[in-house]
Design a protein around this motif. Structure first.
Motif, PDB file in Angstrom:
ATOM      1  N   ASP A   1       5.818  12.708 -16.304  1.00 53.86           N
ATOM      2  CA  ASP A   1       4.816  11.683 -16.601  1.00 53.86           C
ATOM      3  C   ASP A   1       3.765  11.690 -15.493  1.00 53.86           C
ATOM      4  O   ASP A   1       4.067  11.293 -14.363  1.00 53.86           O
ATOM      5  CB  ASP A   1       5.474  10.302 -16.682  1.00 53.86           C
ATOM      6  CG  ASP A   1       4.479   9.210 -17.082  1.00 53.86           C
ATOM      7  OD1 ASP A   1       3.276   9.524 -17.222  1.00 53.86           O
ATOM      8  OD2 ASP A   1       4.912   8.053 -17.246  1.00 53.86           O
ATOM      9  N   PRO A   2       2.543  12.145 -15.764  1.00 58.51           N
ATOM     10  CA  PRO A   2       1.512  12.208 -14.722  1.00 58.51           C
ATOM     11  C   PRO A   2       1.179  10.856 -14.106  1.00 58.51           C
ATOM     12  O   PRO A   2       0.591  10.798 -13.026  1.00 58.51           O
ATOM     13  CB  PRO A   2       0.297  12.785 -15.465  1.00 58.51           C
ATOM     14  CG  PRO A   2       0.870  13.515 -16.635  1.00 58.51           C
ATOM     15  CD  PRO A   2       2.073  12.706 -17.042  1.00 58.51           C
ATOM     16  N   ARG A   3       1.558   9.776 -14.793  1.00 57.36           N
ATOM     17  CA  ARG A   3       1.287   8.446 -14.248  1.00 57.36           C
ATOM     18  C   ARG A   3       2.297   8.042 -13.179  1.00 57.36           C
ATOM     19  O   ARG A   3       2.153   7.004 -12.541  1.00 57.36           O
ATOM     20  CB  ARG A   3       1.300   7.412 -15.373  1.00 57.36           C
ATOM     21  CG  ARG A   3       0.212   7.625 -16.434  1.00 57.36           C
ATOM     22  CD  ARG A   3       0.440   6.743 -17.637  1.00 57.36           C
ATOM     23  NE  ARG A   3       1.717   7.064 -18.298  1.00 57.36           N
ATOM     24  CZ  ARG A   3       2.185   6.431 -19.367  1.00 57.36           C
ATOM     25  NH1 ARG A   3       1.476   5.455 -19.913  1.00 57.36           N
ATOM     26  NH2 ARG A   3       3.346   6.775 -19.903  1.00 57.36           N
ATOM     27  N   GLY A   4       3.314   8.878 -12.985  1.00 54.47           N
ATOM     28  CA  GLY A   4       4.380   8.521 -12.057  1.00 54.47           C
ATOM     29  C   GLY A   4       3.923   8.336 -10.622  1.00 54.47           C
ATOM     30  O   GLY A   4       4.355   7.406  -9.937  1.00 54.47           O
ATOM     31  N   SER A   5       3.030   9.228 -10.156  1.00 49.84           N
ATOM     32  CA  SER A   5       2.589   9.101  -8.764  1.00 49.84           C
ATOM     33  C   SER A   5       1.747   7.848  -8.571  1.00 49.84           C
ATOM     34  O   SER A   5       1.759   7.234  -7.496  1.00 49.84           O
ATOM     35  CB  SER A   5       1.796  10.348  -8.331  1.00 49.84           C
ATOM     36  OG  SER A   5       0.653  10.522  -9.155  1.00 49.84           O
ATOM     37  N   GLY A   6       1.024   7.429  -9.623  1.00 48.48           N
ATOM     38  CA  GLY A   6       0.263   6.186  -9.540  1.00 48.48           C
ATOM     39  C   GLY A   6       1.186   4.988  -9.400  1.00 48.48           C
ATOM     40  O   GLY A   6       0.910   4.061  -8.627  1.00 48.48           O
ATOM     41  N   ARG A   7       2.287   4.999 -10.165  1.00 50.30           N
ATOM     42  CA  ARG A   7       3.251   3.901 -10.050  1.00 50.30           C
ATOM     43  C   ARG A   7       3.928   3.930  -8.684  1.00 50.30           C
ATOM     44  O   ARG A   7       4.209   2.885  -8.094  1.00 50.30           O
ATOM     45  CB  ARG A   7       4.279   3.996 -11.168  1.00 50.30           C
ATOM     46  CG  ARG A   7       3.722   3.680 -12.558  1.00 50.30           C
ATOM     47  CD  ARG A   7       4.832   3.481 -13.562  1.00 50.30           C
ATOM     48  NE  ARG A   7       5.558   4.710 -13.810  1.00 50.30           N
ATOM     49  CZ  ARG A   7       5.265   5.562 -14.788  1.00 50.30           C
ATOM     50  NH1 ARG A   7       4.235   5.318 -15.595  1.00 50.30           N
ATOM     51  NH2 ARG A   7       5.974   6.655 -14.976  1.00 50.30           N
ATOM     52  N   ALA A   8       4.186   5.140  -8.178  1.00 50.84           N
ATOM     53  CA  ALA A   8       4.810   5.242  -6.851  1.00 50.84           C
ATOM     54  C   ALA A   8       3.894   4.677  -5.777  1.00 50.84           C
ATOM     55  O   ALA A   8       4.359   4.035  -4.824  1.00 50.84           O
ATOM     56  CB  ALA A   8       5.138   6.703  -6.549  1.00 50.84           C
ATOM     57  N   ARG A   9       2.593   4.881  -5.940  1.00 53.09           N
ATOM     58  CA  ARG A   9       1.652   4.351  -4.950  1.00 53.09           C
ATOM     59  C   ARG A   9       1.673   2.824  -4.933  1.00 53.09           C
ATOM     60  O   ARG A   9       1.570   2.207  -3.876  1.00 53.09           O
ATOM     61  CB  ARG A   9       0.236   4.844  -5.242  1.00 53.09           C
ATOM     62  CG  ARG A   9      -0.806   4.319  -4.255  1.00 53.09           C
ATOM     63  CD  ARG A   9      -2.187   4.866  -4.568  1.00 53.09           C
ATOM     64  NE  ARG A   9      -3.162   4.379  -3.613  1.00 53.09           N
ATOM     65  CZ  ARG A   9      -3.895   3.271  -3.795  1.00 53.09           C
ATOM     66  NH1 ARG A   9      -3.747   2.557  -4.904  1.00 53.09           N
ATOM     67  NH2 ARG A   9      -4.761   2.884  -2.880  1.00 53.09           N
ATOM     68  N   VAL A  10       1.824   2.219  -6.113  1.00 49.16           N
ATOM     69  CA  VAL A  10       1.889   0.761  -6.171  1.00 49.16           C
ATOM     70  C   VAL A  10       3.070   0.241  -5.356  1.00 49.16           C
ATOM     71  O   VAL A  10       2.970  -0.756  -4.647  1.00 49.16           O
ATOM     72  CB  VAL A  10       1.995   0.288  -7.643  1.00 49.16           C
ATOM     73  CG1 VAL A  10       2.251  -1.215  -7.703  1.00 49.16           C
ATOM     74  CG2 VAL A  10       0.722   0.643  -8.402  1.00 49.16           C
ATOM     75  N   VAL A  11       4.196   0.952  -5.438  1.00 48.22           N
ATOM     76  CA  VAL A  11       5.418   0.517  -4.749  1.00 48.22           C
ATOM     77  C   VAL A  11       5.410   0.916  -3.287  1.00 48.22           C
ATOM     78  O   VAL A  11       5.754   0.126  -2.408  1.00 48.22           O
ATOM     79  CB  VAL A  11       6.661   1.097  -5.452  1.00 48.22           C
ATOM     80  CG1 VAL A  11       7.932   0.684  -4.713  1.00 48.22           C
ATOM     81  CG2 VAL A  11       6.717   0.626  -6.903  1.00 48.22           C
ATOM     82  N   TRP A  12       5.012   2.157  -3.013  1.00 52.01           N
ATOM     83  CA  TRP A  12       5.170   2.716  -1.665  1.00 52.01           C
ATOM     84  C   TRP A  12       3.853   2.924  -0.927  1.00 52.01           C
ATOM     85  O   TRP A  12       3.843   3.457   0.181  1.00 52.01           O
ATOM     86  CB  TRP A  12       5.888   4.074  -1.762  1.00 52.01           C
ATOM     87  CG  TRP A  12       7.196   4.022  -2.466  1.00 52.01           C
ATOM     88  CD1 TRP A  12       7.457   4.420  -3.740  1.00 52.01           C
ATOM     89  CD2 TRP A  12       8.431   3.529  -1.951  1.00 52.01           C
ATOM     90  NE1 TRP A  12       8.776   4.212  -4.056  1.00 52.01           N
ATOM     91  CE2 TRP A  12       9.404   3.662  -2.970  1.00 52.01           C
ATOM     92  CE3 TRP A  12       8.811   2.988  -0.720  1.00 52.01           C
ATOM     93  CZ2 TRP A  12      10.720   3.270  -2.802  1.00 52.01           C
ATOM     94  CZ3 TRP A  12      10.127   2.600  -0.555  1.00 52.01           C
ATOM     95  CH2 TRP A  12      11.068   2.739  -1.577  1.00 52.01           C
ATOM     96  N   GLY A  13       2.735   2.514  -1.514  1.00 48.65           N
ATOM     97  CA  GLY A  13       1.429   2.864  -0.959  1.00 48.65           C
ATOM     98  C   GLY A  13       1.184   2.459   0.475  1.00 48.65           C
ATOM     99  O   GLY A  13       0.377   3.088   1.165  1.00 48.65           O
ATOM    100  N   ASN A  14       1.859   1.432   0.965  1.00 55.98           N
ATOM    101  CA  ASN A  14       1.649   0.985   2.346  1.00 55.98           C
ATOM    102  C   ASN A  14       2.692   1.532   3.310  1.00 55.98           C
ATOM    103  O   ASN A  14       2.719   1.130   4.476  1.00 55.98           O
ATOM    104  CB  ASN A  14       1.663  -0.551   2.402  1.00 55.98           C
ATOM    105  CG  ASN A  14       0.469  -1.162   1.684  1.00 55.98           C
ATOM    106  OD1 ASN A  14      -0.625  -0.601   1.703  1.00 55.98           O
ATOM    107  ND2 ASN A  14       0.670  -2.299   1.046  1.00 55.98           N
ATOM    108  N   SER A  15       3.528   2.425   2.843  1.00 58.27           N
ATOM    109  CA  SER A  15       4.615   2.944   3.688  1.00 58.27           C
ATOM    110  C   SER A  15       4.176   4.203   4.428  1.00 58.27           C
ATOM    111  O   SER A  15       3.308   4.941   3.960  1.00 58.27           O
ATOM    112  CB  SER A  15       5.843   3.257   2.827  1.00 58.27           C
ATOM    113  OG  SER A  15       5.581   4.385   2.002  1.00 58.27           O
ATOM    114  N   PRO A  16       4.807   4.477   5.570  1.00 62.19           N
ATOM    115  CA  PRO A  16       4.519   5.736   6.274  1.00 62.19           C
ATOM    116  C   PRO A  16       4.850   6.949   5.420  1.00 62.19           C
ATOM    117  O   PRO A  16       4.179   7.983   5.523  1.00 62.19           O
ATOM    118  CB  PRO A  16       5.418   5.665   7.516  1.00 62.19           C
ATOM    119  CG  PRO A  16       5.722   4.213   7.699  1.00 62.19           C
ATOM    120  CD  PRO A  16       5.746   3.622   6.331  1.00 62.19           C
ATOM    121  N   GLN A  17       5.876   6.831   4.566  1.00 62.11           N
ATOM    122  CA  GLN A  17       6.269   7.976   3.743  1.00 62.11           C
ATOM    123  C   GLN A  17       5.189   8.327   2.715  1.00 62.11           C
ATOM    124  O   GLN A  17       4.957   9.503   2.451  1.00 62.11           O
ATOM    125  CB  GLN A  17       7.606   7.683   3.036  1.00 62.11           C
ATOM    126  CG  GLN A  17       8.811   7.715   3.953  1.00 62.11           C
ATOM    127  CD  GLN A  17       8.881   6.516   4.877  1.00 62.11           C
ATOM    128  OE1 GLN A  17       8.576   5.394   4.462  1.00 62.11           O
ATOM    129  NE2 GLN A  17       9.282   6.735   6.124  1.00 62.11           N
TER     130      GLN A  17
END
Length: 267
Positions: free
Chosen positions: A135-151
């Motif tokens: 799902d190409p939208r997966g990285s967008g959803r990951a950014r919502v969750v993890w976007g402020n993390s060092p990882q």
């Protein structure tokens, strides 16, 4: 400014204002012998003559073209200097700098997009690279969750310089690992065995292409693979029960390194 006033000489402040430079700049050019006031008043003040101002105007013009002070001195003082050749050389250096700046701008653009999008491939390219189930939208959803993390920042930094071929190689490596995990489960490989621990280490090594993965972080991923509906469905499509078994072998490997899986945190 009247000719009479120029003939009498111009004070440094007035000269600076006329040329659009600072008094400090004129003092510096005076100190290095590039341009100095030629006359001194009866009161001891130094003043710039009309000829001095003409030289200063030339200095300002060449400095605006990017020449260094040494090159400007050569242009003004060396009768054998070819001004055209000096300017062509400056243009050549400028062209190199423009090229470097364009490359820098491209790197900054990719870095910006990687922080915002994650994977810098089109939707079609992602599907072709990672498979039809991706799902190409997966990285967008990951950014919502993890976007402020060092990882996420580390993931984006690596993604910015990763080519499609490199993504394909990484995808192939991950697919090979998942097939090997499935085969190991079919063969009855027990959690905590050397074979299972080797697979866990391979997973940590492969996943570290995205960001450095500690063993405690790997335990947290194992929990997510087992509990998150999307991840568990992905692994169970490969082989029924794979998500749960994968978590088990990660947990047992962690225990061999003194980590309690029940208390492991993302660090």
């Amino acid at each position: 400014m009247a000719d009479r006033e120029l003939d009498d000489g111009v004070a440094v402040g007035a000269a600076a204002e006329l040329l659009g430079v600072t008094v400090r700049t004129l003092h510096h050019w005076d100190e290095i012998g590039l341009a100095s006031p030629s006359v001194r008043t009866t009161s001891g003040y130094r003043r710039y003559t009309g000829a001095d101002l003409q030289r200063l105007h030339r200095i300002v013009a060449y400095r605006g073209a990017g020449l260094g002070l040494d090159a400007i001195r050569e242009v003004l003082d060396d009768a054998t200097a070819e001004i055209g050749a000096t300017l062509r050389e400056q243009r050549s250096r400028l062209a190199e700098r423009i090229h470097d700046l364009q490359q820098l701008d491209e790197r900054l653009q990719r870095m910006t997009e990687a922080h915002e999008r994650g994977i810098l491939l089109s939707d079609d390219e992602q599907s072709a690279t990672f498979g039809a189930d991706w799902d190409p939208r997966g990285s967008g959803r990951a950014r919502v969750v993890w976007g402020n993390s060092p990882q996420w920042a580390q993931f984006a930094e690596r993604s910015a310089s990763r080519t499609r071929a490199q993504w394909q190689s990484l995808s192939d490596t991950m697919s090979t690992l998942q097939r090997d995990l499935s085969d190991a489960l079919d063969q009855g490989v027990a959690p905590g065995s050397p074979e299972a621990n080797a697979l866990v280490e391979r997973h940590r090594e492969v996943f570290s292409h995205f960001f450095p993965l500690t063993r405690q972080m790997q335990v947290c991923l194992g929990r997510m693979f087992d509990s998150d509906p999307g991840f568990s469905a992905h692994y169970d499509r490969i082989r029924a029960g794979l998500a749960s078994w994968f978590r088990q072998i990660i947990d047992e490997s962690a225990r061999t390194h003194g980590i309690d899986p029940d208390t492991a945190i993302w660090q």
